[in-house]
Design an enzyme around this catalytic site. Sequence first.
Site, PDB file in Angstrom:
ATOM      1  N   GLU A 173       3.095   3.360   0.894  1.00 53.54           N
ATOM      2  CA  GLU A 173       1.761   2.688   0.567  1.00 53.54           C
ATOM      3  C   GLU A 173       0.936   2.491   1.435  1.00 53.54           C
ATOM      4  O   GLU A 173       1.129   2.233   2.802  1.00 53.54           O
ATOM      5  CB  GLU A 173       2.274   1.131  -0.137  1.00 53.54           C
ATOM      6  N   ASP A 217       4.026  -2.765 -14.970  1.00 51.03           N
ATOM      7  CA  ASP A 217       4.333  -3.917 -13.917  1.00 51.03           C
ATOM      8  C   ASP A 217       4.714  -5.145 -14.803  1.00 51.03           C
ATOM      9  O   ASP A 217       3.711  -5.672 -15.693  1.00 51.03           O
ATOM     10  CB  ASP A 217       3.354  -3.892 -12.816  1.00 51.03           C
TER      11      ASP A 217
END
Length: 247
Positions: free
Chosen positions: A8, A128
Amino acid sequence: MIIYPTLEILNGKCVSLTRGRLAEPVIWHVDPVETAQQFAAAGAEWMHVTDMNGLRGDGENDALIEEIIRAARIPVQLGGGFRSRERVEHWIDRGAGRVVIGTMAAQEPDWLHQLAKRHPDQIVLAVDIYQGHVMTEGWQKYSALEPDTFIAAFDQAPLAGVIVTDIDADIEDQDGSVGVISGLAAKTRHAVIARGTIRTVDDVARLKYVYNISGTMIGRALLSKDVNLAEAIAVARPEPERVAEFQ
């Protein structure tokens, strides 16, 4: 089951987030390009990169991500704020093996269907989940969409897969996370990639037997050295079936 070692990237650095809190990143003092090369050297077939600045709509990590794609020499699955066809095609042209779409799928489902038809098996749906509903805008906005209905809406699209993250259980409650993800995996024909479920190699061993889980993303546990990537990949491989010996 495929292990997706995950980076990330925020402001050019490798980070980890807890429950998506971009304001409170854990910064890892490692070189992103060298780390990607190490993933490949350990035997990874794929890796995943999320552009956190892309999620926020600021910053510029494009040059770094291009360097990661070139240096890794394995296919890269790329996520982070894809909101136009031009942006998706920009990265496919620059070598991204897959592009991950979440928010735009919730806001403009027809757009995702068209995109998947234009780039079959290169588009991944991100789901998500928080308190039983789909979150958008990088886990920042609560929607009225329920996960199973959301996934079912794309069952006929030629997707490469579906990434499922249970934000409720991210980091703290791993068993709950596996339960939510496995329940959704049983309801879709698409291969599911689990996110946020691995803290030890034992978790890999358990997850590989869950129906329709084709892969798992591992980020924080690799960077903290709680999981050895080569060992995780070995554990994730299918075990050869015993064959009876005939006289």
